[in-house]
Scaffold this motif. Structure first.
Motif: not given
Length: 134
Positions: A1-19
């Protein structure tokens, strides 16, 4: 499964998600909504090699959303730049194993000559990876 980068709207933190379907930031008790940036982990790795500045990464995410052609052009330039940088620090004239291509070579003295049966001062090169003598 490809990891995608997501950003939290509330705190602005970048998160690499496998889901890629996850949509809530559960880490740190934030609970903010996660926005998919469309950036894969491979693309992020290339960006971080160029600059780890958060403004740069944000600008690249924005560029991908606005102009995909320009984004792909920039990414290909970055990949070429990082490959050139890598090649700059590799040893161009290093001795390589003819069997596996490794540069991890060890010099081993010969104990005796096959032809004469006497002690010799000659050495062999031995690949540490595949044990090939040459």
């Amino acid at each position: 499964m490809k990891t995608v980068l997501k950003i939290c709207k509330k705190c602005g933190m970048r998160i690499g998600c496998c889901d890629p379907d996850g949509d809530i930031h559960t880490g740190g008790g934030c609970g903010g909504e996660l926005i998919d940036t469309g950036i894969s982990s491979d693309e992020l790795d290339v960006m971080v090699k160029v600059s780890n500045d958060s403004d740069f990464i944000d600008a690249m995410i924005e560029l991908k959303n606005k102009d995909i052609i320009e984004y792909n052009l920039k990414m290909s330039q970055f990949k070429a730049q990082t490959a050139q940088y890598k090649d700059m620090f590799s040893v161009p004239n290093a001795v390589r194993c003819p069997k596996c291509g490794s540069t991890n070579i060890q010099i081993v003295p010969r104990k005796w000559s096959v032809l004469t049966g006497y002690m010799t001062n000659k050495t062999d090169r031995v690949c540490v990876n595949c044990k090939h003598k040459f």
